[in-house]
Write an enzyme that holds these catalytic residues in place. Structure first.
Site, mmCIF file in Angstrom:
data_model
loop_
_atom_site.group_PDB
_atom_site.id
_atom_site.type_symbol
_atom_site.label_atom_id
_atom_site.label_comp_id
_atom_site.label_asym_id
_atom_site.label_seq_id
_atom_site.Cartn_x
_atom_site.Cartn_y
_atom_site.Cartn_z
ATOM 1 N N TYR A 54 0.818 -1.213 0.000
ATOM 2 C CA TYR A 54 0.000 0.000 0.000
ATOM 3 C C TYR A 54 0.851 1.263 0.000
ATOM 4 O O TYR A 54 0.315 2.364 0.039
ATOM 5 C CB TYR A 54 -0.964 -0.002 1.193
ATOM 6 C CG TYR A 54 -2.102 -0.974 1.000
ATOM 7 C CD1 TYR A 54 -1.853 -2.333 0.924
ATOM 8 C CD2 TYR A 54 -3.411 -0.538 0.875
ATOM 9 C CE1 TYR A 54 -2.883 -3.239 0.725
ATOM 10 C CE2 TYR A 54 -4.442 -1.438 0.687
ATOM 11 C CZ TYR A 54 -4.167 -2.784 0.609
ATOM 12 O OH TYR A 54 -5.184 -3.676 0.413
ATOM 13 N N LYS A 100 3.848 -14.699 4.135
ATOM 14 C CA LYS A 100 4.297 -15.458 2.971
ATOM 15 C C LYS A 100 5.819 -15.313 2.894
ATOM 16 O O LYS A 100 6.395 -14.958 1.853
ATOM 17 C CB LYS A 100 3.596 -14.895 1.713
ATOM 18 C CG LYS A 100 3.685 -15.781 0.502
ATOM 19 C CD LYS A 100 2.736 -16.956 0.521
ATOM 20 C CE LYS A 100 3.070 -17.912 -0.596
ATOM 21 N NZ LYS A 100 2.309 -19.158 -0.580
ATOM 22 N N ASP A 151 -1.604 -18.833 2.679
ATOM 23 C CA ASP A 151 -2.514 -19.626 1.834
ATOM 24 C C ASP A 151 -3.151 -20.761 2.648
ATOM 25 O O ASP A 151 -4.376 -20.900 2.700
ATOM 26 C CB ASP A 151 -1.826 -20.140 0.556
ATOM 27 C CG ASP A 151 -0.382 -20.551 0.760
ATOM 28 O OD1 ASP A 151 0.101 -20.484 1.900
ATOM 29 O OD2 ASP A 151 0.275 -20.954 -0.216
ATOM 30 N N ASP A 155 -6.122 -6.604 4.929
ATOM 31 C CA ASP A 155 -7.281 -6.103 4.189
ATOM 32 C C ASP A 155 -8.131 -7.287 3.712
ATOM 33 O O ASP A 155 -9.349 -7.348 3.913
ATOM 34 C CB ASP A 155 -6.767 -5.289 2.992
ATOM 35 C CG ASP A 155 -7.837 -4.422 2.359
ATOM 36 O OD1 ASP A 155 -8.983 -4.468 2.828
ATOM 37 O OD2 ASP A 155 -7.529 -3.710 1.390
#
Ligand code: NAI
Length: 335
Positions: free
Chosen positions: A126, A173, A207, A231
């Site tokens: 962002y 991740k 994931d 988000d």
């Protein structure tokens, strides 16, 4: 003179409908506040301000330290930079807090969901640092700083301790983004090991974590995420408890706090009296607790829990037929 001065930012789309409903409910519950209404979003430009985030709005929040905000529209694939991202960065509202709880009377696949998502609000992808390297090749830079990663981890563990929560789980991740997500989890683990060993800390690759969250959300307590994952995970969590109409949020900084629902400006239902104002009202309840008005907050919470449990006056997203105004009036009658 009123006891509190609160900035009210109606925003775009359904924003004015839900933000004004929330202010009405708080007043009816006995809050002694002066509302300073300020613009943001496309509506700020329509009103003649030269900017989607006018400096007057930023100044009002800085002065009064607390704001209730409706959602604002962000153009997709072009146009101005997100007002929300700008607001959070300019006021350093570094922690997004999104409590996601099963609500009485709202039937969903799971009961007893009670998760708090803590989202880092100022960096990650962002940061909006995008670049066209050459025709047909573009990049977006993901930024992680030790300062911001440490700060959000401390916030999460402090929040856990002050509210008797047992576990904080980082979603990441870092197997792929070894430097950025690697920094995020390394800082979280360091903060935990140095000062918060009374709380369980663990890490899940996002994931597989998403699958586990959907399979059994009751296994999760607090989820700590960098900006983008936070988000997405917040909206995913919203689906587990009845949708975006019932999930509130707060953006907390050291010097100011802006309270707003997780949902957006919902242009598909804007101006039609179809929006569920509850998420914004619940964000208002978080704001009331933040400013020490705990009795007024409790009164509103009891009223909406009762009205949901009764199930007679629900908005369309919850399977009912009540409009925004009917629901708000019924809630006020329940106070
Ligand atoms: P959205 O959250 O506005 O809408 C998604 C779906 O949920 C729509 O079908 C909408 O009708 C429904 N919905 C949302 N809030 C609801 C409510 N209170 N009651 C009943 N139904 C509700 O997300 P979308 O469509 O992706 O984004 C629309 C705009 O909102 C975009 O410009 C986006 O950038 C902006 N946005 C702003 C946010 C903010 O200001 N904090 C947060 C998220 C999106």
């Amino acid at each position: 003179m009123a006891k509190h001065t609160i900035v009210l930012i109606p925003g775009d789309g359904i924003g004015p409908e839900v933000a004004h409903a929330a202010a009405r409910v708080m007043e009816a519950a006995g809050l002694d506040a002066k509302w300073v209404e300020m613009p943001a979003g496309a509506s700020a430009v329509e009103k003649g301000y030269g900017d989607v985030l006018p400096k007057e709005t930023l100044a009002a929040i800085t002065e009064h330290k607390v704001a209730l905000k409706g959602p604002v529209t962000t153009p997709i694939g072009g146009g101005f930079a997100s007002v929300n991202v700008q607001l959070r960065k300019k006021l350093n509202l570094y922690a997004a807090v999104r409590p996601v709880r099963s609500m009485p009377g709202i039937k969903t696949r799971y009961e007893n969901v009670d998760i708090v998502v803590i989202r880092e609000n100022t960096e990650g992808l962002y940061s909006g640092i995008e670049n066209e390297v050459t025709a047909g090749v573009v990049t977006s830079m993901k930024v992680a700083t030790e300062v911001a990663c440490t700060r959000i981890a401390k916030y999460a563990f402090e929040y856990a301790r002050s509210r008797g929560r047992k576990r904080v789980t980082s979603f990441h991740k870092a197997n792929i983004m070894k430097l950025t997500d690697g920094m995020f989890i390394r800082c979280a683990k360091k903060v935990h090991d140095e000062a918060y060993t009374d709380i369980i800390y663990d890490e899940l690759i996002i994931d597989a974590a998403s699958m586990r969250l959907i399979q059994d959300p009751t296994k999760f307590d607090m989820i700590l995420c960098e900006n983008l994952y936070g988000d997405i995970v917040s909206d995913m969590c919203a689906a587990l408890v009845g949708g975006l109409g019932v999930v509130p949020g707060a953006n907390i900084g050291e010097h100011a706090a802006v309270f707003e629902a997780v949902h957006g400006s919902a242009p598909d239902i804007a101006g039609k009296n179809l929006a569920n104002p509850l998420a914004c009202i619940m964000s208002g309840v978080m704001m009331l607790n933040h400013i020490g008005e705990t009795a007024v907050a409790a009164k509103i919470k009891t009223a909406y829990n009762n009205i949901l449990a009764e199930g007679k006056c629900l908005t369309r997203d919850l399977g009912g037929t009540a409009g925004t105004t009917e629901f708000t009036a019924a809630l006020i009658a329940h106070l």
